[in-house]
Motif scaffolding. Structure first.
Motif, mmCIF file in Angstrom:
data_model
loop_
_atom_site.group_PDB
_atom_site.id
_atom_site.type_symbol
_atom_site.label_atom_id
_atom_site.label_comp_id
_atom_site.label_asym_id
_atom_site.label_seq_id
_atom_site.Cartn_x
_atom_site.Cartn_y
_atom_site.Cartn_z
ATOM 1 N N ALA A 18 0.832 -1.208 0.000
ATOM 2 C CA ALA A 18 0.000 0.000 0.000
ATOM 3 C C ALA A 18 0.862 1.252 0.000
ATOM 4 N N ASP A 19 1.971 1.220 0.754
ATOM 5 C CA ASP A 19 2.859 2.382 0.847
ATOM 6 C C ASP A 19 4.244 1.908 1.273
ATOM 7 N N ALA A 20 5.110 1.706 0.305
ATOM 8 C CA ALA A 20 6.459 1.207 0.581
ATOM 9 C C ALA A 20 7.339 2.259 1.237
ATOM 10 N N ASP A 21 6.848 3.476 1.363
ATOM 11 C CA ASP A 21 7.614 4.563 1.959
ATOM 12 C C ASP A 21 7.380 4.669 3.469
ATOM 13 N N ARG A 22 6.599 3.742 4.008
ATOM 14 C CA ARG A 22 6.332 3.769 5.451
ATOM 15 C C ARG A 22 7.619 3.542 6.234
ATOM 16 N N THR A 23 7.701 4.193 7.374
ATOM 17 C CA THR A 23 8.874 4.002 8.222
ATOM 18 C C THR A 23 8.756 2.682 8.969
ATOM 19 N N ASN A 24 9.884 2.205 9.450
ATOM 20 C CA ASN A 24 9.895 0.977 10.236
ATOM 21 C C ASN A 24 9.066 1.139 11.506
ATOM 22 N N VAL A 25 9.086 2.333 12.093
ATOM 23 C CA VAL A 25 8.302 2.587 13.305
ATOM 24 C C VAL A 25 6.805 2.470 13.005
ATOM 25 N N GLU A 26 6.361 3.034 11.875
ATOM 26 C CA GLU A 26 4.950 2.901 11.489
ATOM 27 C C GLU A 26 4.576 1.439 11.292
ATOM 28 N N LEU A 27 5.432 0.704 10.591
ATOM 29 C CA LEU A 27 5.164 -0.720 10.360
ATOM 30 C C LEU A 27 5.105 -1.496 11.671
ATOM 31 N N SER A 28 6.018 -1.184 12.566
ATOM 32 C CA SER A 28 6.045 -1.913 13.846
ATOM 33 C C SER A 28 4.774 -1.632 14.644
ATOM 34 N N SER A 48 14.686 -13.463 1.354
ATOM 35 C CA SER A 48 14.049 -14.676 0.836
ATOM 36 C C SER A 48 13.494 -14.476 -0.576
ATOM 37 N N GLY A 49 13.474 -13.229 -1.054
ATOM 38 C CA GLY A 49 12.961 -12.952 -2.386
ATOM 39 C C GLY A 49 11.476 -12.636 -2.435
ATOM 40 N N VAL A 50 10.789 -12.676 -1.282
ATOM 41 C CA VAL A 50 9.366 -12.327 -1.260
ATOM 42 C C VAL A 50 9.202 -10.865 -1.669
ATOM 43 N N ILE A 51 10.013 -9.980 -1.099
ATOM 44 C CA ILE A 51 10.056 -8.580 -1.533
ATOM 45 C C ILE A 51 11.169 -8.508 -2.569
ATOM 46 N N ALA A 52 10.774 -8.361 -3.833
ATOM 47 C CA ALA A 52 11.752 -8.353 -4.915
ATOM 48 C C ALA A 52 12.463 -7.008 -5.019
ATOM 49 N N VAL A 53 11.694 -5.933 -4.912
ATOM 50 C CA VAL A 53 12.265 -4.596 -5.041
ATOM 51 C C VAL A 53 11.273 -3.595 -4.443
ATOM 52 N N ILE A 54 11.789 -2.526 -3.897
ATOM 53 C CA ILE A 54 10.952 -1.427 -3.438
ATOM 54 C C ILE A 54 11.306 -0.238 -4.330
ATOM 55 N N SER A 55 10.289 0.300 -5.025
ATOM 56 C CA SER A 55 10.572 1.366 -5.974
ATOM 57 C C SER A 55 9.430 2.373 -6.012
ATOM 58 N N ALA A 56 9.689 3.501 -6.650
ATOM 59 C CA ALA A 56 8.670 4.530 -6.837
ATOM 60 C C ALA A 56 7.988 4.291 -8.179
#
Length: 179
Positions: A18-28, A48-56
């Motif tokens: 939904a939003d790959a720009d979220r901070t680790n604190v928000e995710l936690s 593990s390859g589940v997340i292949a790439v995070i991009s804009a």
């Protein structure tokens, strides 16, 4: 082979889609984990390859590519050498932003962007010289639905948050009802 994912992994993946720009604190906070535990899970999902790439995701027209095309390509020959020559050309052209080898009446389905008709002609000519016998272009008029997230969550996303809390409590040895 699919990687084994628990409810917290699914929640983190859904939130990152939904939003790959979220901070680790928000995710936690969303997952109900410590920032360190969340960081370790996301790192494991990447390794593990589940997340292949995070991009804009950019708007092609806004950055100077008003022509957005789909090109259905059929090769003149289907031997390994001819296929490699064509695929190497596809991979080398930055205007081809996505390419899939498909079954059916065509061999490849390409997504192409161009600044103008001359640039599009250059792309098509380069493909034709490298084995593209039949190239059918489709001008993209309007995006009806952008690339979507994978439907990892059940129909009721709230049920997964409750399941994530239950899974976290179970891992701590303190199973309790979340309802």
């Amino acid at each position: 082979m699919a990687v084994e994912l628990d409810d917290i992994d699914l929640l983190l993946l859904t939130e990152l889609q939904a939003d790959a720009d979220r901070t680790n604190v928000e995710l936690s906070r969303l997952a109900g984990l410590s920032p360190a535990a969340t960081l370790n899970r996301v790192r494991r999902l990447k390794e593990s390859g589940v997340i292949a790439v995070i991009s804009a995701r950019l708007n092609p027209a806004a950055v100077g590519f008003p022509l957005q095309m789909y090109v259905a390509a059929t090769l003149g020959r289907h031997d390994p050498r001819s296929t490699k020559i064509f695929e190497d050309q596809v991979k080398a052209m930055p205007q081809i932003i996505a390419a899939d080898n498909v079954t059916g009446e065509m061999d490849y389905f390409l997504t192409v962007v161009a600044r103008d008709v001359t640039e599009l002609q250059h792309v098509l000519a380069a493909l034709a010289v490298r084995g593209g016998q039949r190239l059918v272009t489709y001008l993209r008029l309007e995006e009806l639905k952008p690339p979507s997230r994978l439907p990892l969550l059940p129909e009721d996303p709230g049920s997964l948050r409750g399941a994530a809390v239950t899974a976290r409590n179970r891992s701590r040895g303190t199973a309790r009802s979340t309802q």
